[in-house]
Scaffold this motif. Structure first.
Motif, short mmCIF file in Angstrom:
data_model
loop_
_atom_site.label_atom_id
_atom_site.label_comp_id
_atom_site.label_asym_id
_atom_site.label_seq_id
_atom_site.Cartn_x
_atom_site.Cartn_y
_atom_site.Cartn_z
N ALA A 93 -49.04 -5.20 -16.31
CA ALA A 93 -49.67 -6.13 -17.25
C ALA A 93 -48.62 -7.05 -17.87
N GLY A 94 -47.49 -6.49 -18.26
CA GLY A 94 -46.42 -7.31 -18.84
C GLY A 94 -45.83 -8.26 -17.83
N HIS A 95 -45.61 -7.77 -16.61
CA HIS A 95 -45.06 -8.61 -15.54
C HIS A 95 -45.97 -9.79 -15.25
N ASP A 96 -47.26 -9.53 -15.08
CA ASP A 96 -48.20 -10.59 -14.74
C ASP A 96 -48.30 -11.63 -15.86
N HIS A 97 -48.25 -11.17 -17.11
CA HIS A 97 -48.30 -12.11 -18.24
C HIS A 97 -47.09 -13.02 -18.24
N LEU A 98 -45.92 -12.45 -18.02
CA LEU A 98 -44.71 -13.28 -18.02
C LEU A 98 -44.70 -14.25 -16.85
N VAL A 99 -45.24 -13.83 -15.72
CA VAL A 99 -45.34 -14.75 -14.57
C VAL A 99 -46.22 -15.94 -14.91
N THR A 100 -47.34 -15.69 -15.59
CA THR A 100 -48.22 -16.81 -15.96
C THR A 100 -47.53 -17.76 -16.93
N LEU A 101 -46.52 -17.27 -17.65
CA LEU A 101 -45.79 -18.10 -18.60
C LEU A 101 -44.60 -18.79 -17.95
N GLY A 102 -44.41 -18.58 -16.65
CA GLY A 102 -43.36 -19.31 -15.94
C GLY A 102 -42.15 -18.50 -15.51
N HIS A 103 -42.13 -17.19 -15.79
CA HIS A 103 -41.03 -16.35 -15.34
C HIS A 103 -41.28 -15.96 -13.87
N SER A 104 -40.44 -16.38 -12.98
CA SER A 104 -40.67 -16.09 -11.56
C SER A 104 -40.44 -14.62 -11.22
N SER A 105 -39.48 -13.99 -11.87
CA SER A 105 -39.19 -12.58 -11.62
C SER A 105 -38.77 -11.92 -12.93
N PRO A 106 -39.72 -11.54 -13.76
CA PRO A 106 -39.40 -10.96 -15.07
C PRO A 106 -38.55 -9.70 -14.96
N ARG A 107 -37.59 -9.60 -15.84
CA ARG A 107 -36.71 -8.42 -15.89
C ARG A 107 -37.26 -7.48 -16.96
N ILE A 108 -37.71 -6.31 -16.54
CA ILE A 108 -38.41 -5.40 -17.44
C ILE A 108 -37.64 -4.08 -17.54
N ALA A 109 -37.44 -3.63 -18.76
CA ALA A 109 -36.80 -2.35 -19.01
C ALA A 109 -37.85 -1.37 -19.56
N VAL A 110 -37.81 -0.13 -19.09
CA VAL A 110 -38.71 0.90 -19.56
C VAL A 110 -37.93 1.86 -20.45
N ALA A 111 -38.34 1.95 -21.71
CA ALA A 111 -37.66 2.83 -22.66
C ALA A 111 -37.96 4.29 -22.35
N GLY A 112 -36.97 5.14 -22.63
CA GLY A 112 -37.20 6.57 -22.50
C GLY A 112 -38.06 7.09 -23.63
N LEU A 113 -38.61 8.27 -23.44
CA LEU A 113 -39.45 8.88 -24.47
C LEU A 113 -38.64 9.75 -25.42
N ASN A 114 -37.76 10.55 -24.86
CA ASN A 114 -37.00 11.51 -25.65
C ASN A 114 -35.61 10.98 -26.01
N PRO A 115 -34.94 11.58 -26.99
CA PRO A 115 -33.56 11.16 -27.30
C PRO A 115 -32.68 11.23 -26.06
N HIS A 116 -31.96 10.15 -25.82
CA HIS A 116 -31.05 10.06 -24.67
C HIS A 116 -31.77 10.33 -23.35
N CYS A 117 -33.06 9.95 -23.30
CA CYS A 117 -33.89 10.17 -22.10
C CYS A 117 -33.91 11.64 -21.70
N GLY A 118 -33.86 12.51 -22.69
CA GLY A 118 -33.97 13.94 -22.43
C GLY A 118 -32.65 14.65 -22.21
N GLU A 119 -31.58 13.89 -22.01
CA GLU A 119 -30.25 14.49 -21.80
C GLU A 119 -30.30 15.58 -20.72
N GLY A 120 -30.85 15.17 -19.54
CA GLY A 120 -30.91 16.11 -18.43
C GLY A 120 -31.87 17.26 -18.65
N GLY A 121 -32.87 17.07 -19.46
CA GLY A 121 -33.86 18.10 -19.71
C GLY A 121 -33.62 18.91 -20.95
N ILE A 122 -32.50 18.70 -21.63
CA ILE A 122 -32.20 19.47 -22.84
C ILE A 122 -33.17 19.12 -23.96
#
Length: 334
Positions: free
Chosen positions: A192-221
């Motif tokens: 959804a975010g990618h398609d919206h940015l494309v309609t606004l003129g971004h040919s290849s939007p750069r998207i980052a996905v945030a982790g859920l846990n502190p330090h992305c879980g620190e290897g499961g810890i």
């Protein structure tokens, strides 16, 4: 109404006990004649007239009816909502009458867009407690719009000049937000975010996905959702050719985005995305609803009952929401 005479914007009044009518009038007072011609306001004419008088603005509100072309002459076209008792609205107070009026404005805006009478909806703030008191049990504008349009899902994007975020979940408890983190929902959110940015003129939007846990879980810890759910979703999107990175620890990803590394950050829950955006762009962040058959922008603040109807409200955020909506209506980049 022909396409040439369709309004660019349909602006809803929001909760009339709050600052919505005032901030709308403040922006209307600054519009050019051409902008006024392309703007439809939805709400109650006596309330708008009172708000205009409050700020000392000479605005001529005239009721508009479907099927009639509109030639402004500096008048404001108002789609008057029916069956309301505006005299029972108390300034700065939560009330069922005000909540019902806010709902009726949204309902009418959706009808206008679906009938081809307007292109983009801009919403002034509503109060969820007032909405519920009136019997309309929605979590806010986005959920209401999804229900009114029959959309299976929707997404909240917060757009600002230096940082924009889109959310996997929004108005749910933190416990439920964790349960909603799934490969499917993450993929849908990124798309959804990618398609919206494309309609606004971004040919290849750069998207980052945030982790859920502190330090992305620190290897499961600190939890394994990042490794077992988020990372596979990101890899699948990368295999499809999207420029997606993650999961990236939430304590660094927003900073990296503000430095220009990413065009959009996918936040896993409400506060994770809202706090950084509001910190750096509180007055100019625009709330955009994605995944719906209608386009909608909004202010990113509430009804401010504590200052309502005192002539104190700042309309900067409403101006930003209207400017973003005009770009969507015209197909240009905000």
């Amino acid at each position: 109404m022909s396409d040439s005479s369709r309004f660019s914007l349909a602006i809803t009044m929001g909760d009339p006990a709050g600052i919505g009518p005032e901030i709308i009038c403040r922006v209307l007072h600054t519009m050019t004649p051409e902008e006024l011609t392309n703007t439809l306001v939805i709400g109650d004419i006596p309330i708008f007239k009172r708000a205009a008088s409050l700020i000392g603005a000479d605005i001529d509100f005239q009721e508009w009816t479907p099927g009639h072309d509109w030639s402004s002459n500096n008048r404001i076209a108002v789609a008057q909502i029916e069956g309301v008792e505006s005299g029972r609205v108390e300034d700065g107070k939560i009330g069922a009458v005000a909540g019902d009026m806010a709902f009726r404005c949204i309902e009418r805006a959706v009808e206008c867009v679906q009938a081809g009478q307007a292109r983009v909806i801009v919403t002034a703030p509503l109060n969820k407690a007032a909405l519920h008191a009136a019997g309309h049990h929605y979590d806010g504008h986005t959920g209401m719009l999804a229900a009114l349009t029959g959309a299976p899902s929707s997404f909240m994007l917060l757009a600002s000049e230096h940082l924009s975020t889109i959310h996997v979940s929004t108005h749910v408890s933190l416990n439920e937000a964790i349960q909603r983190v799934s490969e499917k929902r993450i993929a849908e959110t990124v798309r959804a975010g990618h398609d919206h940015l494309v309609t606004l003129g971004h040919s290849s939007p750069r998207i980052a996905v945030a982790g859920l846990n502190p330090h992305c879980g620190e290897g499961g810890i600190f939890g394994d959702e990042d490794e077992l759910i988020i990372a596979p979703a990101v890899r699948a999107l990368q295999a499809q050719g999207l420029d997606v990175a993650g999961p990236i620890s939430a304590d660094t990803v927003f900073y990296r985005a503000t430095r220009g590394e990413f065009d959009l950050v996918v936040a896993q829950y409400h506060d994770q995305g809202h706090i950084p955006v509001k910190l750096i762009a509180f007055d100019t962040t625009v709330n955009v609803s994605l995944g719906l058959p209608v386009q909608r922008t909004s202010v990113d603040h509430g009804t401010a009952f504590d200052i309502a109807w005192q002539g104190k409200a700042d309309a900067t955020n409403m101006g930003a929401a209207i400017a973003y909506a005009r770009c969507l209506a015209g197909g240009s980049t905000p």
